[in-house]
Scaffold this active site. Sequence first.
Site, PDB file in Angstrom:
ATOM      1  N   HIS A 180      39.458  47.524 -43.721  1.00 35.81           N
ATOM      2  CA  HIS A 180      40.074  46.204 -43.894  1.00 35.81           C
ATOM      3  C   HIS A 180      41.460  46.081 -43.251  1.00 35.81           C
ATOM      4  O   HIS A 180      41.887  44.972 -42.935  1.00 35.81           O
ATOM      5  CB  HIS A 180      40.161  45.842 -45.381  1.00 35.81           C
ATOM      6  CG  HIS A 180      38.822  45.445 -45.952  1.00 35.81           C
ATOM      7  ND1 HIS A 180      37.727  46.280 -45.920  1.00 35.81           N
ATOM      8  CD2 HIS A 180      38.396  44.303 -46.561  1.00 35.81           C
ATOM      9  CE1 HIS A 180      36.694  45.671 -46.500  1.00 35.81           C
ATOM     10  NE2 HIS A 180      37.068  44.472 -46.889  1.00 35.81           N
ATOM     11  N   LYS A 195      38.941  39.933 -57.726  1.00 35.50           N
ATOM     12  CA  LYS A 195      40.002  39.550 -56.781  1.00 35.50           C
ATOM     13  C   LYS A 195      39.732  38.128 -56.304  1.00 35.50           C
ATOM     14  O   LYS A 195      38.643  37.834 -55.789  1.00 35.50           O
ATOM     15  CB  LYS A 195      40.007  40.468 -55.557  1.00 35.50           C
ATOM     16  CG  LYS A 195      40.796  41.740 -55.733  1.00 35.50           C
ATOM     17  CD  LYS A 195      40.918  42.431 -54.378  1.00 35.50           C
ATOM     18  CE  LYS A 195      41.578  43.779 -54.506  1.00 35.50           C
ATOM     19  NZ  LYS A 195      41.594  44.495 -53.216  1.00 35.50           N
ATOM     20  N   ASN A 232      38.753  49.029 -49.577  1.00 34.24           N
ATOM     21  CA  ASN A 232      39.394  48.380 -48.424  1.00 34.24           C
ATOM     22  C   ASN A 232      39.107  49.118 -47.114  1.00 34.24           C
ATOM     23  O   ASN A 232      39.739  48.831 -46.097  1.00 34.24           O
ATOM     24  CB  ASN A 232      40.916  48.299 -48.639  1.00 34.24           C
ATOM     25  CG  ASN A 232      41.259  47.490 -49.872  1.00 34.24           C
ATOM     26  OD1 ASN A 232      40.471  46.632 -50.273  1.00 34.24           O
ATOM     27  ND2 ASN A 232      42.398  47.761 -50.487  1.00 34.24           N
ATOM     28  N   ARG A 250      46.659  27.847 -66.602  1.00 26.62           N
ATOM     29  CA  ARG A 250      46.840  29.297 -66.805  1.00 26.62           C
ATOM     30  C   ARG A 250      45.526  30.053 -66.994  1.00 26.62           C
ATOM     31  O   ARG A 250      45.493  31.126 -67.578  1.00 26.62           O
ATOM     32  CB  ARG A 250      47.777  29.573 -67.983  1.00 26.62           C
ATOM     33  CG  ARG A 250      49.153  28.996 -67.768  1.00 26.62           C
ATOM     34  CD  ARG A 250      50.159  29.541 -68.754  1.00 26.62           C
ATOM     35  NE  ARG A 250      51.472  29.040 -68.424  1.00 26.62           N
ATOM     36  CZ  ARG A 250      51.932  27.858 -68.800  1.00 26.62           C
ATOM     37  NH1 ARG A 250      51.177  27.062 -69.531  1.00 26.62           N
ATOM     38  NH2 ARG A 250      53.154  27.486 -68.453  1.00 26.62           N
ATOM     39  N   HIS A 304      41.382  42.932 -41.153  1.00 22.42           N
ATOM     40  CA  HIS A 304      42.184  41.753 -41.517  1.00 22.42           C
ATOM     41  C   HIS A 304      43.131  41.369 -40.374  1.00 22.42           C
ATOM     42  O   HIS A 304      43.341  40.184 -40.103  1.00 22.42           O
ATOM     43  CB  HIS A 304      43.003  42.021 -42.787  1.00 22.42           C
ATOM     44  CG  HIS A 304      42.197  41.884 -44.048  1.00 22.42           C
ATOM     45  ND1 HIS A 304      42.713  42.152 -45.296  1.00 22.42           N
ATOM     46  CD2 HIS A 304      40.914  41.504 -44.254  1.00 22.42           C
ATOM     47  CE1 HIS A 304      41.776  41.930 -46.209  1.00 22.42           C
ATOM     48  NE2 HIS A 304      40.682  41.555 -45.602  1.00 22.42           N
TER      49      HIS A 304
HETATM   50  P1  NAD Z   1      31.819  32.308 -46.034  1.00 21.31           P
HETATM   51  O1  NAD Z   1      32.123  32.052 -47.445  1.00 21.31           O
HETATM   52  O2  NAD Z   1      32.655  31.656 -45.005  1.00 21.31           O
HETATM   53  O3  NAD Z   1      30.285  31.920 -45.796  1.00 21.31           O
HETATM   54  C1  NAD Z   1      29.766  32.000 -44.496  1.00 21.31           C
HETATM   55  C2  NAD Z   1      29.065  30.699 -44.072  1.00 21.31           C
HETATM   56  O4  NAD Z   1      27.778  30.648 -44.682  1.00 21.31           O
HETATM   57  C3  NAD Z   1      29.796  29.440 -44.499  1.00 21.31           C
HETATM   58  O5  NAD Z   1      29.686  28.468 -43.494  1.00 21.31           O
HETATM   59  C4  NAD Z   1      29.016  29.012 -45.736  1.00 21.31           C
HETATM   60  O6  NAD Z   1      29.099  27.633 -46.002  1.00 21.31           O
HETATM   61  C5  NAD Z   1      27.619  29.405 -45.342  1.00 21.31           C
HETATM   62  N1  NAD Z   1      26.692  29.660 -46.438  1.00 21.31           N
HETATM   63  C6  NAD Z   1      26.956  30.169 -47.655  1.00 21.31           C
HETATM   64  N2  NAD Z   1      25.827  30.354 -48.332  1.00 21.31           N
HETATM   65  C7  NAD Z   1      24.823  29.951 -47.537  1.00 21.31           C
HETATM   66  C8  NAD Z   1      23.412  29.914 -47.675  1.00 21.31           C
HETATM   67  N3  NAD Z   1      22.806  30.387 -48.757  1.00 21.31           N
HETATM   68  N4  NAD Z   1      22.680  29.430 -46.653  1.00 21.31           N
HETATM   69  C9  NAD Z   1      23.283  28.982 -45.502  1.00 21.31           C
HETATM   70  N5  NAD Z   1      24.609  29.023 -45.313  1.00 21.31           N
HETATM   71  C10 NAD Z   1      25.368  29.497 -46.319  1.00 21.31           C
HETATM   72  O7  NAD Z   1      31.835  33.878 -45.688  1.00 21.31           O
HETATM   73  P2  NAD Z   1      31.486  35.170 -46.572  1.00 21.31           P
HETATM   74  O8  NAD Z   1      31.151  36.205 -45.580  1.00 21.31           O
HETATM   75  O9  NAD Z   1      30.559  34.866 -47.669  1.00 21.31           O
HETATM   76  O10 NAD Z   1      32.881  35.533 -47.258  1.00 21.31           O
HETATM   77  C11 NAD Z   1      33.988  35.961 -46.508  1.00 21.31           C
HETATM   78  C12 NAD Z   1      35.223  35.828 -47.369  1.00 21.31           C
HETATM   79  O11 NAD Z   1      35.107  36.688 -48.497  1.00 21.31           O
HETATM   80  C13 NAD Z   1      36.500  36.210 -46.663  1.00 21.31           C
HETATM   81  O12 NAD Z   1      37.469  35.224 -46.884  1.00 21.31           O
HETATM   82  C14 NAD Z   1      36.917  37.497 -47.335  1.00 21.31           C
HETATM   83  O13 NAD Z   1      38.301  37.679 -47.332  1.00 21.31           O
HETATM   84  C15 NAD Z   1      36.363  37.321 -48.714  1.00 21.31           C
HETATM   85  N6  NAD Z   1      36.153  38.573 -49.444  1.00 21.31           N
HETATM   86  C16 NAD Z   1      36.676  38.671 -50.691  1.00 21.31           C
HETATM   87  C17 NAD Z   1      36.477  39.806 -51.436  1.00 21.31           C
HETATM   88  C18 NAD Z   1      36.995  39.875 -52.838  1.00 21.31           C
HETATM   89  O14 NAD Z   1      36.942  40.950 -53.436  1.00 21.31           O
HETATM   90  N7  NAD Z   1      37.420  38.780 -53.416  1.00 21.31           N
HETATM   91  C19 NAD Z   1      35.730  40.886 -50.903  1.00 21.31           C
HETATM   92  C20 NAD Z   1      35.209  40.747 -49.626  1.00 21.31           C
HETATM   93  C21 NAD Z   1      35.416  39.589 -48.895  1.00 21.31           C
HETATM   94  N1  GLY Z   2      37.221  43.926 -51.252  1.00 19.60           N
HETATM   95  C1  GLY Z   2      38.142  44.838 -51.846  1.00 19.60           C
HETATM   96  C2  GLY Z   2      38.209  44.795 -53.328  1.00 19.60           C
HETATM   97  O1  GLY Z   2      37.516  44.045 -53.982  1.00 19.60           O
HETATM   98  O2  GLY Z   2      38.981  45.496 -53.896  1.00 19.60           O
END
Ligand code: NAD
Ligand code: GLY
Length: 254
Positions: free
Chosen positions: A214, A109, A211, A87, A218
């Site tokens: 998005h 999030k 968003n 939890r 998405h």
């Molecule tokens: P990712 O996590 O897939 O990373 C991209 C690539 O870079 C991966 O292959 C990873 O292993 C590699 N990598 C990471 N750090 C590295 C480094 N320092 N050097 C070399 N390679 C490295 O992609 P991302 O763009 O970081 O994240 C995208 C995700 O984030 C999506 O799933 C999206 O939905 C999510 N997201 C979430 C929120 C939120 O508020 N939680 C907001 C925006 C995006």
């Molecule tokens: N990426 C949208 C949010 O964090 O609300």
Amino acid sequence: DHGIRSRVVVCSNPLVWRLLAPRLPPALRAGDPILLPDGERFKGLPAVSRAYDALVRAGADRGTTILAIGGGVLGDTAGFAAATFLRGLPIVHVPTTLLAQVDSSVGGKVGVNLKAGKNLVGAFHQPRLVLCDLDTLRTLPVREYRAGLAEVMKYGIIYDAALFAELERDLPKLLRRDPVVLARVVARCCEIKADVVAHDETESGLRAILNFGHTIGHALEAISRYGKYLHGEAISIGQVAAAEVGIVVDKDIA
Ligand code: NAD
Ligand code: GLY
């Protein structure tokens, strides 16, 4: 101490762990990290289940803090495991992509995808701390870095015209990963996101501006089965489309 107890379990992916483990303090390198598969198509419940199994094996209890080191996929997945295991365990994010530093690690999030769509299972689970080390971005591939810029631009468009002007002016430096410009931009983006989330943590109104781009972004990711566009690339296409729809609607109203 940010409420972080003595026990820490590191969660990362094999690529990031290989690149960054040598730079961690010995105490963090010593234990067995939880390594989750790399890539958006693995951001799902099987990865969360793997994290739960590893936490059980590690004897994690509610005093255990998860240290998530990686990009947004890792942070969202480890974050969801942290939000739900026993939890809720405390989590610290060490984002290692530009996108994760300016966006996904901040705001609480967390979640994973279902076949039916992106981020359909999740929670709001605020981290105890987000630690952005700009040096980690040195190994980030150019395409990933550029994709992260989509979320950077977003803050200028939705919230801060001065930031947008600065981005236009300093884009060449930003593309070169100039440390001074990068530090200023990452800090400002985190400030904006924190401000929006502080006003509306659970997205009952204002937070929806984050968003921007998005809805279409998405959808593009989902219909291309997370294999064609990087998240940031899909979002930048979505931003252009949303702006065009906005212009049409605006003309209609006028
Ligand atoms: P990712 O996590 O897939 O990373 C991209 C690539 O870079 C991966 O292959 C990873 O292993 C590699 N990598 C990471 N750090 C590295 C480094 N320092 N050097 C070399 N390679 C490295 O992609 P991302 O763009 O970081 O994240 C995208 C995700 O984030 C999506 O799933 C999206 O939905 C999510 N997201 C979430 C929120 C939120 O508020 N939680 C907001 C925006 C995006
Ligand atoms: N990426 C949208 C949010 O964090 O609300």
